[in-house]
Motif scaffolding. Structure first.
Motif, PDB file in Angstrom:
ATOM      1  N   GLU A 259      27.508  38.959  40.685  1.00  0.00           N
ATOM      2  CA  GLU A 259      27.978  38.080  39.616  1.00  0.00           C
ATOM      3  C   GLU A 259      27.226  38.394  38.330  1.00  0.00           C
ATOM      4  O   GLU A 259      27.840  38.487  37.250  1.00  0.00           O
ATOM      5  N   ARG A 260      25.931  38.573  38.412  1.00  0.00           N
ATOM      6  CA  ARG A 260      25.126  38.929  37.232  1.00  0.00           C
ATOM      7  C   ARG A 260      25.521  40.307  36.709  1.00  0.00           C
ATOM      8  O   ARG A 260      25.651  40.521  35.499  1.00  0.00           O
ATOM      9  N   HIS A 261      25.732  41.246  37.627  1.00  0.00           N
ATOM     10  CA  HIS A 261      26.099  42.609  37.243  1.00  0.00           C
ATOM     11  C   HIS A 261      27.457  42.632  36.531  1.00  0.00           C
ATOM     12  O   HIS A 261      27.592  43.250  35.461  1.00  0.00           O
ATOM     13  N   PHE A 262      28.434  41.944  37.101  1.00  0.00           N
ATOM     14  CA  PHE A 262      29.764  41.916  36.497  1.00  0.00           C
ATOM     15  C   PHE A 262      29.738  41.234  35.131  1.00  0.00           C
ATOM     16  O   PHE A 262      30.439  41.647  34.207  1.00  0.00           O
ATOM     17  N   ARG A 263      28.928  40.187  35.002  1.00  0.00           N
ATOM     18  CA  ARG A 263      28.853  39.485  33.721  1.00  0.00           C
ATOM     19  C   ARG A 263      28.246  40.386  32.642  1.00  0.00           C
ATOM     20  O   ARG A 263      28.674  40.370  31.486  1.00  0.00           O
ATOM     21  N   GLU A 287      35.484  29.717  32.011  1.00  0.00           N
ATOM     22  CA  GLU A 287      35.852  29.540  33.416  1.00  0.00           C
ATOM     23  C   GLU A 287      36.705  30.712  33.871  1.00  0.00           C
ATOM     24  O   GLU A 287      37.937  30.657  33.883  1.00  0.00           O
ATOM     25  N   HIS A 288      36.042  31.811  34.229  1.00  0.00           N
ATOM     26  CA  HIS A 288      36.762  33.014  34.625  1.00  0.00           C
ATOM     27  C   HIS A 288      35.948  33.798  35.634  1.00  0.00           C
ATOM     28  O   HIS A 288      34.746  33.595  35.788  1.00  0.00           O
ATOM     29  N   LEU A 289      36.635  34.710  36.324  1.00  0.00           N
ATOM     30  CA  LEU A 289      35.944  35.673  37.174  1.00  0.00           C
ATOM     31  C   LEU A 289      35.409  36.772  36.263  1.00  0.00           C
ATOM     32  O   LEU A 289      36.200  37.429  35.574  1.00  0.00           O
ATOM     33  N   PRO A 290      34.107  36.999  36.228  1.00  0.00           N
ATOM     34  CA  PRO A 290      33.578  38.004  35.310  1.00  0.00           C
ATOM     35  C   PRO A 290      34.070  39.416  35.580  1.00  0.00           C
ATOM     36  O   PRO A 290      34.074  40.260  34.690  1.00  0.00           O
ATOM     37  N   ALA A 291      34.516  39.683  36.805  1.00  0.00           N
ATOM     38  CA  ALA A 291      34.935  41.038  37.170  1.00  0.00           C
ATOM     39  C   ALA A 291      36.354  41.377  36.723  1.00  0.00           C
ATOM     40  O   ALA A 291      36.762  42.528  36.814  1.00  0.00           O
ATOM     41  N   SER A 350      39.237  45.742  36.186  1.00  0.00           N
ATOM     42  CA  SER A 350      38.514  44.894  37.139  1.00  0.00           C
ATOM     43  C   SER A 350      37.385  45.702  37.765  1.00  0.00           C
ATOM     44  O   SER A 350      37.597  46.806  38.255  1.00  0.00           O
ATOM     45  N   PHE A 351      36.184  45.138  37.708  1.00  0.00           N
ATOM     46  CA  PHE A 351      34.984  45.832  38.158  1.00  0.00           C
ATOM     47  C   PHE A 351      34.766  45.666  39.661  1.00  0.00           C
ATOM     48  O   PHE A 351      35.245  44.720  40.281  1.00  0.00           O
ATOM     49  N   GLY A 352      34.006  46.611  40.212  1.00  0.00           N
ATOM     50  CA  GLY A 352      33.625  46.559  41.615  1.00  0.00           C
ATOM     51  C   GLY A 352      32.145  46.833  41.784  1.00  0.00           C
ATOM     52  O   GLY A 352      31.414  47.024  40.799  1.00  0.00           O
TER      53      GLY A 352
END
Length: 384
Positions: A259-263, A287-291, A350-352
């Protein structure tokens, strides 16, 4: 190729591959067979069921393994709607749901159920007041996806869940995009049912699960189904489910880290977007998915941007992978109030787990090249 389409699917983790291979060799029996080979497979399947339930604070008796998120959505909604039809025939969903849900509600409408589709605001958020307003005396089921797969907006499920519990209305959520990315507690949120998928969390494709709380009545989609306690037909994929649970465990154990990495990656891209007013990032700002980042380049169709990025070595999408090949504008974007032209501009990255800051910086550089080409084309046109 730099892969930035993890919301569409993820590569299997090495651990999941090893588990799949090992279980395929050792636990090859049909879990419904009564001999010892079948019993061994059944024991492993039940352990997988128990373990999976802990990841969203559910009851193992309510976990039903399926072929994926789409089947889970369909079976959950159809089974609960038909199983509670004596209490009412009114159902509620939103205008931005996954195609598997939208098509399931269309099927139920043809069976005599009434369906209300509530709108979302300009950020893709469902307002609790809109749900309250849509409720009727005979409402039996509401289905609202946890997060939108195209723009990443996360819905206020807990607030909606509290409202529905007060009214005695069943609550289902498509959690395919959020499972393993953000915490899910079915009891804390007030969910009676959810759907999840293996290939979104580095497990095998063709594997998923549906959860329906044991106290909820349901009716089998196919009468006489003999597997998964009568919930569905078909021999259960024991190796796939074991690999699914293994992959999910890896994701959940590292959830805070990613979560920290994607943000951090998201912030890098957002900073770039802010520097050029031709780039618009869609979805809720907080309010979102950071990825997941859904964005538009004003004046360019998303398909053109996607193909240009593909030519430059980047795999991105123009929205939900289940809509690939369609030229129609994004349903989600139209629901946000965007014009058909703006809706066609949508691009999703979208990140992984493997996505690096260097890769995002390379993407930004590639987009800068596309923007520079736009400027050159306008200059040439102006000079003609």
């Amino acid at each position: 190729m730099i892969y930035l389409d993890h919301a569409a699917t993820t590569p299997m983790s090495e651990t999941a591959i090893r588990v799949y291979s090992k279980v395929s060799r050792r636990y090859y029996g049909n879990s419904s067979s009564l001999h010892d080979v079948g019993s061994d497979a059944e024991s492993l399947l039940e352990e997988s069921r128990r373990q999976l339930a802990t990841y969203f604070n559910g009851n193992p008796e309510g976990v039903y393994f399926t072929s994926g998120g789409s089947e889970s959505n369909h079976l959950a909604i159809v089974s609960m709607a038909r199983g509670n039809a004596s209490k009412g025939k009114h159902l509620i969903t939103t205008e931005t749901e996954h195609a598997s849900i939208a098509n399931t509600f269309l099927l139920l409408e043809n069976e005599g159920f009434r369906v209300t589709k509530i709108p979302v605001d300009s950020t893709g958020t469902v307002e609790v007041a809109a749900v309250r307003e849509a409720l009727e005396e005979d409402t039996i089921l509401v289905s609202i996806g946890h997060a939108n797969s195209e723009i990443g907006t996360v819905q206020p499920l807990k607030e909606i869940g509290l409202l529905l519990k007060e009214r005695g209305v069943l609550f289902h959520s498509d959690c395919v995009q959020t499972f393993g990315k953000i915490p899910i507690d079915v009891k804390g949120i007030g969910l009676d049912s959810l759907s999840i998928s293996s290939h979104k969390v580095y497990g095998p494709k063709g594997v998923g699960a549906c959860y329906i709380a044991p106290n909820v009545s349901w009716c089998a989609s196919i009468p006489g189904s003999s597997h998964e306690n009568g919930f569905r037909s078909g021999t259960v994929n024991v190796p796939g489910n074991a690999a699914f649970v293994t992959a999910a465990e890896e994701m959940i154990d590292s959830m805070a880290h990613y979560e920290r990495h994607f943000r951090m990656l998201r912030n890098n891209f957002v900073d770039f977007a802010k520097s050029d007013d031709r780039i618009v990032i869609e979805g809720h700002p907080a309010e979102h998915l950071p990825a997941i980042i859904g964005f538009r380049v004003k004046g360019l169709e998303g398909q053109y941007v996607m193909l240009e990025l593909n030519r430059k070595g980047f795999a991105v999408s123009t929205g939900s992978a289940c809509s690939v090949g369609k030229q129609s504008p994004s349903k989600t974007m139209l629901s946000l109030g965007r014009s058909p032209e703006e809706a066609r501009e949508l691009v999703r990255i979208s990140f992984g787990k493997s996505t690096s800051k260097k890769e995002v910086e390379a993407l930004i550089q590639a987009l800068e090249g596309i923007l520079a080409s736009m400027d050159t084309a306008k200059s040439v046109q102006a000079g003609l």
